[in-house]
Write an enzyme that holds these catalytic residues in place. Structure first.
Site, short mmCIF file in Angstrom:
data_model
loop_
_atom_site.label_atom_id
_atom_site.label_comp_id
_atom_site.label_asym_id
_atom_site.label_seq_id
_atom_site.Cartn_x
_atom_site.Cartn_y
_atom_site.Cartn_z
N HIS A 46 -22.35 -16.05 -24.79
CA HIS A 46 -23.68 -15.99 -25.40
C HIS A 46 -23.54 -15.86 -26.91
CE1 HIS A 46 -25.23 -14.48 -21.27
NE2 HIS A 46 -25.37 -15.78 -21.39
N GLU B 252 -23.57 -12.66 -29.23
CA GLU B 252 -22.71 -11.54 -28.84
C GLU B 252 -21.38 -11.62 -29.59
OE1 GLU B 252 -22.82 -11.51 -24.54
OE2 GLU B 252 -25.02 -11.67 -24.57
N HIS C 67 -19.00 -9.41 -22.85
CA HIS C 67 -20.37 -9.64 -23.33
C HIS C 67 -20.81 -8.42 -24.13
CE1 HIS C 67 -21.70 -13.20 -20.86
NE2 HIS C 67 -20.59 -12.86 -20.20
N GLU D 261 -19.85 -5.37 -20.46
CA GLU D 261 -20.90 -5.34 -21.49
C GLU D 261 -20.49 -4.29 -22.50
OE1 GLU D 261 -23.28 -7.34 -21.85
OE2 GLU D 261 -23.63 -8.26 -19.89
#
Length: 449
Positions: free
Chosen positions: A188, A191, A323, A396
């Site tokens: 993404h 990020e 991420h 994450e």
């Protein structure tokens, strides 16, 4: 990214901070002033995506319904969710009966000199690497450690940027019969901290070989692959104006529309579009693409992963896809809320969960199965396990909330927040020869290996 569900006190503080930050925006809009983050010459403000705090969704089912609007879910609290949505998606969320509160846009850089074309991070973020800077650093490391580190161009992005796979091992030029581990980053675009995570691993594992006994042992007995940037086009676009655009997808045009981009982490060829865990609308944040693996970047990495099947056996045994944000360790499946959905036994689930919890204990992240948050389909960790039987995790990274920087934490956090994952990475590398050791069943599953 995926969200987290923090404890009560953290939830209250985050919610209060979100409300406080949102107040100036609401006031400015009421007075007709441009919102913080507007860029001269950019698309009209109403057409650009923004982050919103959504009050109401408190269950995985409610969050899945929220995601079905095409908004991306960025963060989850006990009774509130932070999303990224454009005007149409925000309206769809309101039609579900939820209340939205607009949050501040990313920081704005000082005006550039007339005629200047910005292609770098704004002040306060210049410690992050652009694609060119990252490539230069990688090339320097390959030159410095030629016996440990090699570089392959495994394909190109939609706009023609090279996609790299870096191999680390004692005898890096040889394809030895050793367990392999894959680390990927930056699916993404916004990020950016994940690229720094990849660069940290490259620097740490090369520089500590020979002086750190644990690192040395692992490079002597493992083959490590790092793909540092799956979405270089999106990353470049996110910073090209000199201000952050909060861009998520790649930069591939969608035929027959004026919309650009596919959400790479909804485009993988396993359970693609199966389960209301992605969007079929090219305008949406979670658009899954025209077909499974239709994004060139996903095609390239999928082909690389399949190339590691040697003698009918996948050599990659474990993986982490990095991420941001929310500080989570996640494991498959995302497409079903069953702990042992189709394609996973109880022992496999227990192995995933045990390793995930042990890694999370080292970095302070929250460990959980992906679908405990909401349903996703076409995600990389589901693909790596469901199609290739690789014990694949999603990390994450920092921060835990929008109030602590969201997708755009300052560059001062890079060193601390990348090294924070060192122990978790080393643990996974150590277990790569037989992940089932985590549940004490190595003799059953790995005997003779």
């Amino acid at each position: 990214m995926r969200p987290r569900i923090p404890g009560g006190r953290t939830t209250v503080l985050a919610a209060l901070l979100s409300l406080a930050l949102a107040a100036p925006i609401a006031a400015a809009q009421a007075q007709g002033a441009p919102p913080h983050g507007s860029v001269a010459g950019a698309a009209p403000d109403a057409e650009r995506p923004h982050q919103y705090e959504v009050t109401g969704p408190a269950t995985a089912a409610a969050r899945t319904a929220l995601a079905a609007t095409g908004a991306s879910i960025d963060e989850v609290h006990a009774r509130a969710v932070v999303i990224t949505a454009d005007r149409a998606q925000a309206a769809a969320v309101r039609r579900l009966g939820h209340t939205l509160r607009r949050l501040p846009d990313p920081p704005v850089a000082p005006p550039a000199a007339p005629g200047a074309r910005a292609k770098d991070f704004p002040p306060g973020y210049t410690g992050y690497h652009t694609y060119a800077e990252a490539t230069k650093e990688i090339d320097a490391l390959v030159a410095k450690y030629p016996a440990l580190l090699s570089k392959q161009v495994i394909g190109t992005s939609h706009e023609g940027r090279n996609l790299l796979a870096l191999k680390l091992s004692k005898n890096v030029s040889k394809d030895e019969n050793e367990p392999e581990v894959l680390f990927t980053a930056h699916q993404h675009a916004r990020e950016h901290l994940t690229v720094e995570m990849a660069l940290y691993l490259l620097n740490e594992l090369t520089s500590k070989y020979g002086s750190d006994a644990r690192v040395t042992k692992l490079l002597d007995s493992r083959e490590i692959w790092i793909i540092p940037d799956l979405n270089p086009d999106g990353g470049a676009y996110d910073i090209a104006s000199g201000n952050f655009r909060s861009w998520r997808k790649n930069r591939q045009p969608n035929q027959g529309t004026s919309q650009v981009g596919t959400d790479l982490n909804r485009n993988w060829d396993f359970k693609w579009g199966c389960c209301d865990g992605s969007s079929g609308n090219p305008a949406d944040e979670t658009y899954r693409g025209a077909s499974a693996a239709s994004a060139p970047e996903v095609q390239v990495v999928s082909k690389f992963v399949r190339s590691r099947i040697v003698g009918g056996t996948q050599q990659i045994k474990a993986a982490i896809d990095f991420h941001t944000y929310s500080e989570l360790v996640l494991w498959p499946f995302g497409f079903t809320d069953d702990d042992t959905g189709p394609g996973m036994t109880q022992d496999e689930h227990d192995t995933f969960a045990t390793i995930g919890k042990k890694m999370a204990a080292t970095n302070g992240y929250t460990p959980e199965q992906s679908s405990d948050l909401y349903i996703t389909d076409g995600a990389i960790d589901d693909y790596l396990w469901g199609d290739q039987r690789i014990f694949a995790y999603t990390f994450e990274m920092y921060p835990s909330s929008f109030g602590s920087g969201g997708f755009y934490p300052r560059d001062s956090v890079i060193s601390k927040q990348t090294s924070r994952n060192r122990e978790a990475v080393l643990q996974l590398l150590d277990l790569a020869d037989c992940p089932y050791r985590a549940i004490g069943k190595q003799n059953q599953y790995c005997k003779g290996r």
